[in-house]
Design an enzyme around this catalytic site. Structure first.
Site, PDB file in Angstrom:
ATOM      1  N   TYR A  24       0.759  -1.229   0.030  1.00  0.00           N
ATOM      2  CA  TYR A  24       0.055   0.123   0.016  1.00  0.00           C
ATOM      3  C   TYR A  24       0.919   1.194  -0.200  1.00  0.00           C
ATOM      4  CZ  TYR A  24      -3.601  -3.354   1.044  1.00  0.00           C
ATOM      5  OH  TYR A  24      -4.513  -4.228   0.696  1.00  0.00           O
ATOM      6  N   ASN A  75     -12.920   4.264  -1.530  1.00  0.00           N
ATOM      7  CA  ASN A  75     -12.209   3.109  -1.195  1.00  0.00           C
ATOM      8  C   ASN A  75     -12.608   2.182  -0.143  1.00  0.00           C
ATOM      9  OD1 ASN A  75     -10.243   1.297  -0.551  1.00  0.00           O
ATOM     10  ND2 ASN A  75      -8.400   2.349  -0.708  1.00  0.00           N
ATOM     11  N   HIS A  81     -15.406  -6.182  -0.603  1.00  0.00           N
ATOM     12  CA  HIS A  81     -15.240  -7.591  -1.089  1.00  0.00           C
ATOM     13  C   HIS A  81     -16.258  -8.183  -0.360  1.00  0.00           C
ATOM     14  CE1 HIS A  81     -11.606  -6.772  -2.734  1.00  0.00           C
ATOM     15  NE2 HIS A  81     -10.939  -6.398  -1.714  1.00  0.00           N
ATOM     16  N   ASP A  88     -25.849  -1.578  -1.530  1.00  0.00           N
ATOM     17  CA  ASP A  88     -27.131  -1.119  -1.518  1.00  0.00           C
ATOM     18  C   ASP A  88     -27.193   0.492  -1.154  1.00  0.00           C
ATOM     19  OD1 ASP A  88     -28.161  -3.605  -1.814  1.00  0.00           O
ATOM     20  OD2 ASP A  88     -28.634  -4.009  -0.110  1.00  0.00           O
ATOM     21  N   HIS A 101      -8.724   2.184  -5.533  1.00  0.00           N
ATOM     22  CA  HIS A 101      -8.009   1.241  -4.578  1.00  0.00           C
ATOM     23  C   HIS A 101      -6.388   1.718  -4.804  1.00  0.00           C
ATOM     24  CE1 HIS A 101     -11.217  -1.464  -3.606  1.00  0.00           C
ATOM     25  NE2 HIS A 101     -11.625  -1.100  -4.686  1.00  0.00           N
ATOM     26  N   LEU A 102      -5.591   1.424  -3.799  1.00  0.00           N
ATOM     27  CA  LEU A 102      -4.188   1.842  -3.939  1.00  0.00           C
ATOM     28  C   LEU A 102      -3.644   0.632  -4.826  1.00  0.00           C
ATOM     29  CD1 LEU A 102      -4.257   2.345  -0.222  1.00  0.00           C
ATOM     30  CD2 LEU A 102      -3.197   4.083  -1.813  1.00  0.00           C
ATOM     31  N   SER A 103      -4.052  -0.518  -4.287  1.00  0.00           N
ATOM     32  CA  SER A 103      -3.375  -1.892  -5.085  1.00  0.00           C
ATOM     33  C   SER A 103      -3.878  -2.178  -6.251  1.00  0.00           C
ATOM     34  CB  SER A 103      -3.406  -2.902  -4.075  1.00  0.00           C
ATOM     35  OG  SER A 103      -4.459  -3.036  -3.484  1.00  0.00           O
ATOM     36  N   ARG A 112      -9.915 -10.662  -3.693  1.00  0.00           N
ATOM     37  CA  ARG A 112     -10.082  -9.278  -3.979  1.00  0.00           C
ATOM     38  C   ARG A 112     -10.036  -9.012  -5.639  1.00  0.00           C
ATOM     39  NH1 ARG A 112      -7.375  -7.398   0.764  1.00  0.00           N
ATOM     40  NH2 ARG A 112      -5.719  -9.026   1.808  1.00  0.00           N
TER      41      ARG A 112
END
Ligand code: DQA
Length: 149
Positions: A24, A75, A81, A88, A101-103, A112
């Protein structure tokens, strides 16, 4: 007063900079907030930047965005996940949603590779570290101006 872009961060992102830095990065969440503020200001927007470890709080903030935000950059971290409740809440929004997302999720563990949030988001930025947030802000600003024209 124009509405801000909400930048919502899920669980464990408060540990950014010290948590698995090989994945990260070493940038802290405060640094990310600064990057987002500068990028948004350059594009004529303000941001409302928040982080929570609680699923219910994240749902509450998304609901608040229905009336108070021009767009949402989210994020969701691990909740992306797992959380149908976050999905909703996002589905109740009519404003742009950019998932961030960072990754690079597509290259990580199987669990993931999919997020519920993607089902509600206009698009996804993933894999650029802290830069993902700046790119997500740019995408949100672009979607806001396209919706206005
Ligand atoms: C993350 C990716 C998620 O899989 C993980 O649970 C996170 C961070 C990212 O920014 O790369 O907490 O959302």
């Amino acid at each position: 007063m124009p509405k801000p872009i909400y930048v919502l961060n899920g669980p464990n992102l408060n540990l950014l900079g010290v948590r698995e830095p090989h994945i990260y990065g070493k940038t802290t969440l405060d640094d990310v907030r600064g990057l987002c503020e500068v990028r948004a200001a350059a594009l004529g927007h303000a941001i409302d930047f928040r982080q929570t470890n609680s699923e219910g709080t994240l749902v509450d903030w998304i609901q608040q965005a229905r009336t108070d935000a021009a767009a949402v950059v989210i994020n969701p971290a691990g909740y992306g996940h797992t959380s149908v409740a976050v999905l909703d809440a996002l589905k109740a929004l009519t404003i742009p949603i950019v998932e961030c997302h960072l990754s690079h999720l597509a290259t990580r563990e199987d669990f993931r590779r999919k997020t519920y949030v993607s089902l509600a988001a206009t698009g996804l930025v993933s894999g650029f570290g802290a830069k993902s947030y700046e790119l997500a802000i740019e995408a949100a600003a672009d979607l806001i101006s396209r919706a206005a024209s």
